[in-house]
Design a protein around this motif. Structure first.
Motif, PDB file in Angstrom:
ATOM      1  N   THR B  40     -14.746  16.651 -24.834  1.00 16.82           N
ATOM      2  CA  THR B  40     -15.363  17.116 -23.841  1.00 16.82           C
ATOM      3  C   THR B  40     -16.915  17.442 -24.215  1.00 16.82           C
ATOM      4  O   THR B  40     -17.176  18.097 -25.208  1.00 16.82           O
ATOM      5  CB  THR B  40     -14.857  18.472 -23.196  1.00 16.82           C
ATOM      6  N   ASP B  42     -19.611  20.014 -23.570  1.00 15.95           N
ATOM      7  CA  ASP B  42     -20.129  20.934 -22.554  1.00 15.95           C
ATOM      8  C   ASP B  42     -21.432  21.330 -22.204  1.00 15.95           C
ATOM      9  O   ASP B  42     -22.037  21.748 -23.367  1.00 15.95           O
ATOM     10  CB  ASP B  42     -19.383  22.336 -23.170  1.00 15.95           C
ATOM     11  N   GLU B  49     -20.776  35.087 -26.505  1.00 18.12           N
ATOM     12  CA  GLU B  49     -19.298  35.393 -26.000  1.00 18.12           C
ATOM     13  C   GLU B  49     -18.550  34.139 -25.607  1.00 18.12           C
ATOM     14  O   GLU B  49     -17.344  33.850 -25.861  1.00 18.12           O
ATOM     15  CB  GLU B  49     -19.049  36.474 -25.211  1.00 18.12           C
ATOM     16  N   GLU B  50     -19.314  33.580 -24.627  1.00 14.54           N
ATOM     17  CA  GLU B  50     -18.596  32.462 -23.876  1.00 14.54           C
ATOM     18  C   GLU B  50     -18.590  31.283 -24.623  1.00 14.54           C
ATOM     19  O   GLU B  50     -17.354  30.537 -24.491  1.00 14.54           O
ATOM     20  CB  GLU B  50     -19.525  32.086 -22.770  1.00 14.54           C
ATOM     21  N   ALA B  53     -15.376  31.693 -26.839  1.00 14.09           N
ATOM     22  CA  ALA B  53     -14.249  31.253 -25.570  1.00 14.09           C
ATOM     23  C   ALA B  53     -13.797  30.154 -25.421  1.00 14.09           C
ATOM     24  O   ALA B  53     -12.745  29.698 -25.313  1.00 14.09           O
ATOM     25  CB  ALA B  53     -14.081  32.296 -24.274  1.00 14.09           C
ATOM     26  N   GLN B  54     -14.899  29.208 -25.367  1.00 14.24           N
ATOM     27  CA  GLN B  54     -14.903  27.916 -24.897  1.00 14.24           C
ATOM     28  C   GLN B  54     -14.353  27.294 -26.034  1.00 14.24           C
ATOM     29  O   GLN B  54     -13.465  26.032 -25.577  1.00 14.24           O
ATOM     30  CB  GLN B  54     -16.152  27.417 -24.530  1.00 14.24           C
ATOM     31  N   PHE B  57     -10.618  27.660 -25.878  1.00 14.63           N
ATOM     32  CA  PHE B  57     -10.044  26.560 -24.807  1.00 14.63           C
ATOM     33  C   PHE B  57      -9.990  25.048 -25.440  1.00 14.63           C
ATOM     34  O   PHE B  57      -8.850  24.435 -25.371  1.00 14.63           O
ATOM     35  CB  PHE B  57     -10.734  26.627 -23.678  1.00 14.63           C
ATOM     36  N   PHE B  97      -7.752  16.225 -16.716  1.00 20.14           N
ATOM     37  CA  PHE B  97      -8.194  17.696 -16.252  1.00 20.14           C
ATOM     38  C   PHE B  97      -7.242  18.574 -16.079  1.00 20.14           C
ATOM     39  O   PHE B  97      -7.271  19.973 -16.622  1.00 20.14           O
ATOM     40  CB  PHE B  97      -8.927  17.423 -14.832  1.00 20.14           C
ATOM     41  N   TYR B 100      -6.448  20.134 -19.297  1.00 18.62           N
ATOM     42  CA  TYR B 100      -7.184  21.206 -19.950  1.00 18.62           C
ATOM     43  C   TYR B 100      -6.951  22.592 -19.176  1.00 18.62           C
ATOM     44  O   TYR B 100      -6.852  23.605 -19.565  1.00 18.62           O
ATOM     45  CB  TYR B 100      -8.653  20.574 -19.847  1.00 18.62           C
ATOM     46  N   ILE B 101      -6.922  22.441 -17.626  1.00 16.93           N
ATOM     47  CA  ILE B 101      -7.164  23.659 -16.899  1.00 16.93           C
ATOM     48  C   ILE B 101      -5.968  24.402 -17.158  1.00 16.93           C
ATOM     49  O   ILE B 101      -6.143  25.549 -17.028  1.00 16.93           O
ATOM     50  CB  ILE B 101      -7.374  23.355 -15.540  1.00 16.93           C
ATOM     51  N   GLU B 104      -6.492  27.192 -19.646  1.00 20.65           N
ATOM     52  CA  GLU B 104      -7.309  28.201 -19.247  1.00 20.65           C
ATOM     53  C   GLU B 104      -6.579  28.981 -17.992  1.00 20.65           C
ATOM     54  O   GLU B 104      -6.484  30.220 -18.214  1.00 20.65           O
ATOM     55  CB  GLU B 104      -8.566  27.918 -18.720  1.00 20.65           C
ATOM     56  N   MET B 105      -6.122  28.453 -17.181  1.00 17.91           N
ATOM     57  CA  MET B 105      -5.225  29.072 -15.943  1.00 17.91           C
ATOM     58  C   MET B 105      -3.735  28.940 -16.272  1.00 17.91           C
ATOM     59  O   MET B 105      -3.075  28.153 -15.508  1.00 17.91           O
ATOM     60  CB  MET B 105      -5.683  28.482 -14.675  1.00 17.91           C
TER      61      MET B 105
END
Lengths: 579, 223
Positions: B40, B42, B49-50, B53-54, B57, B97, B100-101, B104-105
């Motif tokens: 990916t 990005d 901080e993001e 976290a990324q 993931f 997708f 991946y998702i 996170e979710m």
């Protein structure tokens, strides 16, 4: 190894400003342009929309297709760092009360992503107690602030139309964009039932204003912040230009801990922790200007206790933290069958609505005392995470190209359905005025500190019947408008008394105000009418904290006007050596 | 500060994803620890901080096994097949997708994993084979029993909940891809000059701009 030490910055400034959003950015801009030496403290990192905006990114550029995260509650492309929760920076609540606290940490603060709704308060908005006996009158009136509204209209740019409305004053407007298709539907339907719909008033440049800023190119993404500075953000339009004067030292990642005072009780500077090296610093200034957000500024004052100021700084009246109030908010949405299978074209427009409804009724004839305005949305939006969720609630309900289908499904037929419904949704949101009450407040939690060791805020706020009845009225109005336009309600239509008619939790609309309010009486207010502390003459608060009440108008334009007014006053007083 | 409005909710439309009541409780050990999004790129501006976290993931292992991904891919392409307008869900990399998702979710993990097992067990009971090994006709016969919430039999309710969630994720993944965005006909996200609703569209709906609007609003010369 020695223990923790405090480093004193050698340079003494004319002003130390805490916070770089609308209030702090304006103060920095005015003071720096008057030749004053300014130290601007910002709790987050540098942010320049020209370089850092996520404008024009495609959904697939984001691994989560633009879905929200805790870092960006309004989605992966949004222009605001942080939101409802920040790692290591908690806040607490009294009992089961609610307050949702949005905190931005970046140059420009939350102005990088706001809705650019730029409404002047009207003459009545400063004198509500005289009208309905609730809350308090401001110590100033519209005539005091009008020259500053005029100046910021010219300086920062706002589009709209002069309608000659009594409490929604005319301004110096650029031309608004024409309504989109669903907005024409809304306008026709609402007008038919006596609800006015007029061009919105947003600080977005439809015309060129100067050589530093570009014109709007209609991508609808103001919320991501604008690479050409085509809309107003404190970063692009105030802080960065102020820094170009050479008179501003910006300190990023600087979390203010306390306002420092001397034996005489005057402010001498700010103590802060640098998030970069976790060291403690102090910086001195002739004046200290707080613009950290209504609640953060109140927190700083309450945490700045001294012998001279035992109840917190500027708080001999005990009003700091009180009168905390947010806009009210309730929403509803529907689908317009007439718009099924629409012809495709680019209708992005500006970032936000092209039309809105100012408050149009007389509260004397209603069971709630204050008004609300209505914001509208809809049309062909960029597909992002969540797009096309729940098709089974639509495709069995309406005939598609003349055929009745079974709800749900799959395959080529389903693809046809998604195309058929695209762009037919519409939504509306009421944003209203609540009553600022002394018992609606934030205090310092005696037991909890954040990761920097700074005592945190504890919130104690509740809606009263005034706000709840107003939300009920909003919902009834929305249903009438949707019905009048032949739309079917798809969400927000089931609210009842049990859930306060869908009234959002306080704080949720992100218009925090009232915690450091101004007034003529030092016993009932923290600041005088120049945003200057009664108890400490070289201390000012220029954010939403100073508001006595916040009208049904989004507060940013008034924060800017008040901050400009206070800042020009500071310059004058400094030149006269009164500060 | 009011950027919430209704737009986000409007885009989402109405919610209808049910909750799978009988989800698989004992999840098999993750076999594959290849980073889920190693490739990916990005392109988003992120604060420090993001970024951390990324990275987490992106380097997380794959939640779905290869066998599960095979089933997801077949189902995604049944939901969004290639047609005369655009390609299929797998052409738009929707299965990737979804892989991946869910990292996170995480709320989607159990309903999907459990739903996949529910589907295989139903297929084994009915056809003697797991879903992917069934004939195309059998797969469609099965899907027909869980794709229509209102007419599905009560004993299929868990399968309906699973399929509804997968349909939502497939649709959202597809229409937020380049292929899907073109398919649904979103034409924005590019610099332009908004000059109002096109004349033929105004005419179609019997609408027009008022003289006041034409006088007061921004006008651009039509090319």
């Amino acid at each position: 190894m020695p223990g923790l030490q405090v480093k004193k910055q050698p340079k003494k400034y004319d002003a130390v400003i805490v916070g770089s959003g609308a209030g702090g950015g304006m103060a920095a801009y005015v003071l720096a342009n008057a030749g004053m030496k300014v130290c601007l403290l910002e709790a987050g990192p540098m942010f320049d929309p020209a370089k850092d905006s996520n404008q024009l990114k495609n959904a697939w550029d984001s691994p989560r297709r633009g879905a929200s995260t805790k870092f960006r509650p309004f989605g992966d492309f949004d222009g605001c760092y942080w939101g409802w929760e920040i790692d290591g920076e908690p806040y607490t609540h009294e009992g089961d009360t609610k307050w949702e606290w949005w905190r931005a940490r970046m140059l420009g603060g939350r102005t990088n992503h706001w809705g650019r709704i730029s409404l002047r308060f009207g003459p009545k908005d400063f004198k509500r107690r005289s009208i309905d006996g609730l809350g308090d009158d401001w110590p100033i009136g519209y005539e005091d602030i009008k020259p500053y509204y005029d100046k910021i209209d010219r300086m920062l740019g706002v589009f709209g139309t002069n309608e000659g409305l009594e409490n929604d004053p005319d301004g110096i407007f650029q031309k608004p964009p024409k309504p989109r298709l669903h907005e024409l539907f809304i306008k026709k339907a609402a007008t038919n039932i006596g609800i006015p719909v007029i061009p919105s008033r947003l600080s977005i440049l439809t015309e060129k204003i100067n050589d530093q800023r570009g014109q709007c190119f209609y991508c609808a993404q103001c919320g991501r912040s604008c690479k050409v500075y085509g809309d107003f953000s404190a970063s692009s339009c105030l802080c960065i230009p102020a820094m170009k004067t050479g008179n501003v030292d910006l300190v990023t990642n600087a979390m203010a801990r306390e306002v420092l005072t001397n034996k005489e009780g005057l402010a001498t500077g700010i103590s802060y922790i640098s998030k970069d090296d976790m060291q403690e610093y102090q910086v001195e200034g002739r004046t200290v200007i707080l613009a950290a957000s209504a609640c953060e500024s109140a927190r700083l004052l309450l945490n700045s206790k001294s012998q001279r100021h035992p109840n917190g700084l500027a708080n001999s009246s005990d009003v700091v933290g009180r009168y905390l109030h947010d806009s009210t908010g309730a929403d509803m949405g529907g689908i317009i069958p007439e718009l099924f299978d629409r012809k495709r074209y680019n209708e992005d427009g500006v970032g936000g609505m092209h039309v809105y409804t100012p408050w149009w009724l007389d509260n004397k004839k209603l069971d709630f005392p204050r008004g609300y305005h209505i914001e509208y949305g809809g049309g062909f939006g960029q597909p992002l995470y969540g797009f096309n969720w729940g098709i089974e609630n639509l495709n069995g309900t309406y005939k598609i190209k003349g055929k009745q289908k079974e709800a749900g499904g799959y395959g080529a037929s389903l693809k046809e359905d998604y195309r058929y419904f695209f762009g037919a949704h519409v939504g509306m949101a009421g944003r209203g005025e609540g009553i600022a009450r002394a018992d609606s407040r934030c205090t310092i939690d005696p037991n909890v500190v954040d990761k920097f060791g700074i005592p945190v805020l504890r919130f104690d706020t509740k809606w009263s019947d005034y706000e709840i009845l107003q939300a009920k009225h909003m919902k009834e109005t929305f249903a009438e408008i949707l019905h009048s336009m032949g739309a079917v309600i798809t969400w927000g239509g089931d609210d009842t008394k049990e859930n306060n008619y869908g009234l959002h939790a306080p704080g949720n609309i992100i218009h925090e105000a009232g915690t450091v309010r101004m007034g003529n009486d030092p016993k009932t207010s923290a600041l005088n009418s120049w945003s200057q502390a009664h108890d400490c003459k070289n201390l000012f608060c220029v954010d939403g904290g100073q508001f006595v009440s916040q009208a049904d108008k989004n507060i940013t334009w008034t924060i800017l006007a008040l901050s400009m007014r206070a800042s020009e006053h500071i310059v004058d007083e400094m030149k006269k050596n009164n500060l | 500060m009011d950027r919430r409005k209704s737009l986000k909710t409007i885009a989402i439309g109405t919610f209808g994803a049910g909750v799978l009541a009988e989800a698989c409780k004992t999840e098999p050990k993750k076999a594959d620890t290849t980073p889920v999004a190693a490739n990916t790129t990005d392109a988003i501006n992120r604060m420090p901080e993001e970024k951390l976290a990324q990275e987490k993931f992106d380097s997380a292992g794959k939640f779905f096994t290869d066998a599960e991904m095979a089933t997801i891919t077949v189902l995604c392409d049944i939901i969004i097949p290639k047609d005369d307008v655009s390609g299929s869900a797998s052409d738009a990399k929707v299965p990737e997708f979804i892989q991946y998702i869910v990292n996170e979710m995480t709320e989607h993990q159990t309903p999907l994993k459990g739903g996949l097992r529910w589907l295989d067990l139903k297929c084994i009971n009915l056809y003697g084979k797991a879903f992917v090994d069934c004939t195309q006709a059998q797969q469609i016969e099965m899907v027909d029993q869980i794709a229509y919430p209102k007419k599905a039999k009560p004993e299929m309710a868990q399968g309906v909940a699973f399929f509804t969630l997968l349909r939502d994720l497939t649709a959202t993944g597809f229409y937020t891809s380049e292929i899907g965005t073109a398919d649904v006909g979103y034409m924005g996200n590019k610099p332009n000059q908004w000059n109002g609703v096109p004349d033929d569209v105004l005419k179609q709906y019997g609408l027009s701009y008022s003289e006041k609007e034409l006088k007061e609003c921004v006008n651009y010369d039509k090319a």
